[in-house]
Design a protein around this motif. Structure first.
Motif, PDB file in Angstrom:
ATOM      1  N   LEU A 233       0.890  -1.312   0.053  1.00 35.09           N
ATOM      2  CA  LEU A 233      -0.059  -0.053   0.082  1.00 35.09           C
ATOM      3  C   LEU A 233       0.705   1.302  -0.010  1.00 35.09           C
ATOM      4  O   LEU A 233       1.840   1.350   0.540  1.00 35.09           O
ATOM      5  CB  LEU A 233      -0.873   0.015   1.237  1.00 35.09           C
ATOM      6  CG  LEU A 233      -1.900  -1.009   1.186  1.00 35.09           C
ATOM      7  CD1 LEU A 233      -2.766  -1.010   2.746  1.00 35.09           C
ATOM      8  CD2 LEU A 233      -2.898  -0.968   0.230  1.00 35.09           C
ATOM      9  N   SER A 234       0.373   2.193  -0.453  1.00 34.75           N
ATOM     10  CA  SER A 234       0.935   3.853  -0.284  1.00 34.75           C
ATOM     11  C   SER A 234       0.421   4.301   0.671  1.00 34.75           C
ATOM     12  O   SER A 234      -0.497   3.657   1.482  1.00 34.75           O
ATOM     13  CB  SER A 234       0.529   4.534  -1.564  1.00 34.75           C
ATOM     14  OG  SER A 234      -0.670   4.992  -1.458  1.00 34.75           O
ATOM     15  N   LEU A 235       1.037   5.311   1.347  1.00 32.51           N
ATOM     16  CA  LEU A 235       0.755   5.967   2.403  1.00 32.51           C
ATOM     17  C   LEU A 235      -0.838   6.492   2.367  1.00 32.51           C
ATOM     18  O   LEU A 235      -1.719   6.331   3.182  1.00 32.51           O
ATOM     19  CB  LEU A 235       1.429   7.218   2.869  1.00 32.51           C
ATOM     20  CG  LEU A 235       1.216   8.099   4.227  1.00 32.51           C
ATOM     21  CD1 LEU A 235       0.927   7.182   5.343  1.00 32.51           C
ATOM     22  CD2 LEU A 235       2.080   9.096   4.225  1.00 32.51           C
ATOM     23  N   GLU A 236      -1.268   6.940   1.295  1.00 34.01           N
ATOM     24  CA  GLU A 236      -2.495   7.640   0.978  1.00 34.01           C
ATOM     25  C   GLU A 236      -3.444   6.121   1.171  1.00 34.01           C
ATOM     26  O   GLU A 236      -4.717   6.621   1.576  1.00 34.01           O
ATOM     27  CB  GLU A 236      -2.564   8.174  -0.265  1.00 34.01           C
ATOM     28  CG  GLU A 236      -2.027   9.618  -0.356  1.00 34.01           C
ATOM     29  CD  GLU A 236      -2.687  10.600   0.735  1.00 34.01           C
ATOM     30  OE1 GLU A 236      -3.753  10.567   0.773  1.00 34.01           O
ATOM     31  OE2 GLU A 236      -2.036  11.429   1.278  1.00 34.01           O
ATOM     32  N   MET A 239      -3.857   5.368   4.527  1.00 29.60           N
ATOM     33  CA  MET A 239      -4.695   6.207   5.620  1.00 29.60           C
ATOM     34  C   MET A 239      -6.210   6.132   5.097  1.00 29.60           C
ATOM     35  O   MET A 239      -7.185   6.404   5.830  1.00 29.60           O
ATOM     36  CB  MET A 239      -4.135   7.578   5.184  1.00 29.60           C
ATOM     37  CG  MET A 239      -2.933   7.967   5.993  1.00 29.60           C
ATOM     38  SD  MET A 239      -2.263   9.521   6.259  1.00 29.60           S
ATOM     39  CE  MET A 239      -2.372  10.105   4.486  1.00 29.60           C
ATOM     40  N   ASP A 240      -6.663   6.009   3.673  1.00 31.85           N
ATOM     41  CA  ASP A 240      -7.966   5.796   3.315  1.00 31.85           C
ATOM     42  C   ASP A 240      -8.516   4.591   4.051  1.00 31.85           C
ATOM     43  O   ASP A 240      -9.619   4.509   4.575  1.00 31.85           O
ATOM     44  CB  ASP A 240      -8.038   5.536   1.857  1.00 31.85           C
ATOM     45  CG  ASP A 240      -7.666   6.723   1.109  1.00 31.85           C
ATOM     46  OD1 ASP A 240      -7.809   7.796   1.664  1.00 31.85           O
ATOM     47  OD2 ASP A 240      -7.439   6.650   0.018  1.00 31.85           O
ATOM     48  N   ILE A 241      -7.996   3.485   4.166  1.00 29.22           N
ATOM     49  CA  ILE A 241      -8.295   2.217   4.705  1.00 29.22           C
ATOM     50  C   ILE A 241      -8.543   2.362   6.144  1.00 29.22           C
ATOM     51  O   ILE A 241      -9.564   2.203   6.753  1.00 29.22           O
ATOM     52  CB  ILE A 241      -7.649   0.984   4.362  1.00 29.22           C
ATOM     53  CG1 ILE A 241      -7.489   0.747   2.792  1.00 29.22           C
ATOM     54  CG2 ILE A 241      -7.926  -0.247   4.995  1.00 29.22           C
ATOM     55  CD1 ILE A 241      -6.601  -0.262   2.417  1.00 29.22           C
ATOM     56  N   LEU A 242      -7.600   2.789   6.843  1.00 25.23           N
ATOM     57  CA  LEU A 242      -7.292   3.375   8.500  1.00 25.23           C
ATOM     58  C   LEU A 242      -8.828   3.979   8.569  1.00 25.23           C
ATOM     59  O   LEU A 242      -9.378   3.791   9.838  1.00 25.23           O
ATOM     60  CB  LEU A 242      -5.991   4.068   8.518  1.00 25.23           C
ATOM     61  CG  LEU A 242      -5.756   4.017  10.137  1.00 25.23           C
ATOM     62  CD1 LEU A 242      -5.633   2.850  10.959  1.00 25.23           C
ATOM     63  CD2 LEU A 242      -4.770   5.103  10.288  1.00 25.23           C
ATOM     64  N   GLU A 243      -8.952   5.067   7.897  1.00 31.33           N
ATOM     65  CA  GLU A 243     -10.008   5.873   8.111  1.00 31.33           C
ATOM     66  C   GLU A 243     -11.610   5.031   8.279  1.00 31.33           C
ATOM     67  O   GLU A 243     -12.234   5.211   9.150  1.00 31.33           O
ATOM     68  CB  GLU A 243     -10.236   7.162   7.075  1.00 31.33           C
ATOM     69  CG  GLU A 243     -11.207   8.045   7.327  1.00 31.33           C
ATOM     70  CD  GLU A 243     -11.189   9.374   6.557  1.00 31.33           C
ATOM     71  OE1 GLU A 243     -12.452   9.763   6.271  1.00 31.33           O
ATOM     72  OE2 GLU A 243     -10.293   9.485   6.070  1.00 31.33           O
ATOM     73  N   LYS A 244     -11.707   4.280   7.170  1.00 32.70           N
ATOM     74  CA  LYS A 244     -12.880   3.455   7.100  1.00 32.70           C
ATOM     75  C   LYS A 244     -12.943   2.351   8.356  1.00 32.70           C
ATOM     76  O   LYS A 244     -14.059   2.027   8.893  1.00 32.70           O
ATOM     77  CB  LYS A 244     -12.680   2.555   5.678  1.00 32.70           C
ATOM     78  CG  LYS A 244     -13.023   3.429   4.616  1.00 32.70           C
ATOM     79  CD  LYS A 244     -12.748   2.442   3.317  1.00 32.70           C
ATOM     80  CE  LYS A 244     -13.282   3.047   1.932  1.00 32.70           C
ATOM     81  NZ  LYS A 244     -12.396   4.380   1.666  1.00 32.70           N
ATOM     82  N   CYS A 245     -11.572   2.040   8.785  1.00 31.14           N
ATOM     83  CA  CYS A 245     -11.547   1.063  10.046  1.00 31.14           C
ATOM     84  C   CYS A 245     -12.133   1.766  11.048  1.00 31.14           C
ATOM     85  O   CYS A 245     -12.803   1.040  11.870  1.00 31.14           O
ATOM     86  CB  CYS A 245     -10.232   0.449  10.305  1.00 31.14           C
ATOM     87  SG  CYS A 245      -9.552  -0.812   8.848  1.00 31.14           S
ATOM     88  N   ILE A 246     -11.635   2.850  11.399  1.00 34.40           N
ATOM     89  CA  ILE A 246     -11.853   3.693  12.679  1.00 34.40           C
ATOM     90  C   ILE A 246     -13.458   4.104  12.752  1.00 34.40           C
ATOM     91  O   ILE A 246     -14.065   3.872  13.833  1.00 34.40           O
ATOM     92  CB  ILE A 246     -10.860   4.864  12.779  1.00 34.40           C
ATOM     93  CG1 ILE A 246      -9.509   4.495  13.059  1.00 34.40           C
ATOM     94  CG2 ILE A 246     -11.531   5.789  13.611  1.00 34.40           C
ATOM     95  CD1 ILE A 246      -8.562   5.427  12.783  1.00 34.40           C
ATOM     96  N   GLU A 247     -14.033   4.386  11.424  1.00 34.33           N
ATOM     97  CA  GLU A 247     -15.487   4.440  11.338  1.00 34.33           C
ATOM     98  C   GLU A 247     -16.191   3.410  12.001  1.00 34.33           C
ATOM     99  O   GLU A 247     -17.249   3.419  12.477  1.00 34.33           O
ATOM    100  CB  GLU A 247     -15.701   5.024  10.042  1.00 34.33           C
ATOM    101  CG  GLU A 247     -15.342   6.428   9.576  1.00 34.33           C
ATOM    102  CD  GLU A 247     -15.668   6.700   8.201  1.00 34.33           C
ATOM    103  OE1 GLU A 247     -16.083   5.485   7.290  1.00 34.33           O
ATOM    104  OE2 GLU A 247     -15.630   7.752   7.811  1.00 34.33           O
TER     105      GLU A 247
END
Length: 294
Positions: A233-236, A239-247
């Motif tokens: 994965l790239s950093l972007e 972060m996109d996946i991380l944001e979905k996980c946190i939601e």
């Protein structure tokens, strides 16, 4: 987002620093019980590459760790984190001696034990209950994924139902359970990754560690990466996946980690993860925007 620092302040009224220790354990995925090669991503250090040498006594390890962090941490309470390999994979009497000596130290506030869900027999569960009656015990379970094809590919060595049962038995005795999830495993879609997080939420794990997939030197995962069988994965993207996980994660579930970094001497990919300060700053900016939206 309920961070581990928030959780510790709620419990103890202050930040507590985690120090990595090495109990000299092995793993059933290494000694032939269920495999000999370990998980496909696991280095020779058994996920404890930042841990000290097991040749040092535990007292020496703790003293050395406290000295190394003294410039950035001015508190006097620590989390003793047994990180390398599977730290309930030993005779119960050995574990009792090791962990009782640690948990009774005045400078240790929490005992955190990384292990596998299939290394928790009833004698060990009883021991963990004894220890938890002295001070808080956290047990960290390496789930990584719930996708069956990926489970086989990474050579995890146990079925997801074993994890489910372990979480229930640990929570029944009051243990704080932390589940490790790897983001970016080969062959997984974003939805696969989110399904793993949903499963962790469903079984009511107390906490979660979200870990970026690292390709490390000397692993079978490195061989597949070098052959072009997957991309990291790239950093972007991360972060996109991380944001979905946190939601997905409930507000009362403790988030113990939002990334992670492999040793630079072993890191093959993604190389951007080696710049820890830059990565954490980028993630914190993204999450602060997420907090404002919510």
């Amino acid at each position: 987002m309920y961070t581990v620092n928030d959780y510790c302040r709620d419990l103890f009224g202050e930040k507590i620093y985690k120090i990595s220790l090495n109990g000299g354990m092995t793993c059933p995925n290494r000694d032939g019980t269920c495999g000999t090669k370990g998980c496909i991503f696991c280095s020779e250090g058994g996920s404890g590459d930042f841990s000290p040498s097991p040749d040092m006594s535990i007292d020496e390890q703790i003293s050395d760790a406290k000295r190394r962090v003294s410039r950035k941490f001015k508190g006097d309470k620590y989390i003793a984190y047994f990180q390398a390999f599977s730290n309930t994979y030993a005779p119960v009497e050995r574990l009792r001696k090791l962990y009782t000596e640690v948990i009774k130290r005045d400078d240790i506030a929490v005992l955190s034990i990384a292990t596998r869900p299939d290394c928790l027999n009833e004698d060990i569960i009883c021991l963990l209950k004894e220890l938890n009656d002295i001070k808080p015990v956290w047990v960290e379970l390496g789930l990584q994924t719930t996708k069956d094809e990926t489970v086989k590919y990474i050579r995890r060595g146990y079925e997801t139902r074993i994890y489910d049962d372990a979480v229930k038995r640990l929570k029944d005795i009051g243990i704080h359970v932390i589940t490790h999830v790897i983001i970016g495993l080969p062959g997984e879609s974003v939805e696969d990754m989110l399904n793993t997080v949903r499963h962790v939420v469903k079984v009511k794990s107390s906490g979660i560690k979200l870990q970026l997939l690292h390709v490390l030197k000397g692993t079978d995962l490195e061989n597949d990466y070098n052959k072009g069988r997957f991309e990291v994965l790239s950093l972007e993207e991360y972060m996109d996946i991380l944001e979905k996980c946190i939601e997905i994660i409930p507000k009362d579930m403790v988030i113990h980690r939002i990334t992670g970094d492999g040793p630079k001497s072993l890191l093959v990919a993604p190389l951007w993860s080696g710049d820890k300060k830059r990565v954490l700053n980028a993630i914190n900016r993204r999450l602060s925007i997420l907090d404002k939206k919510n």
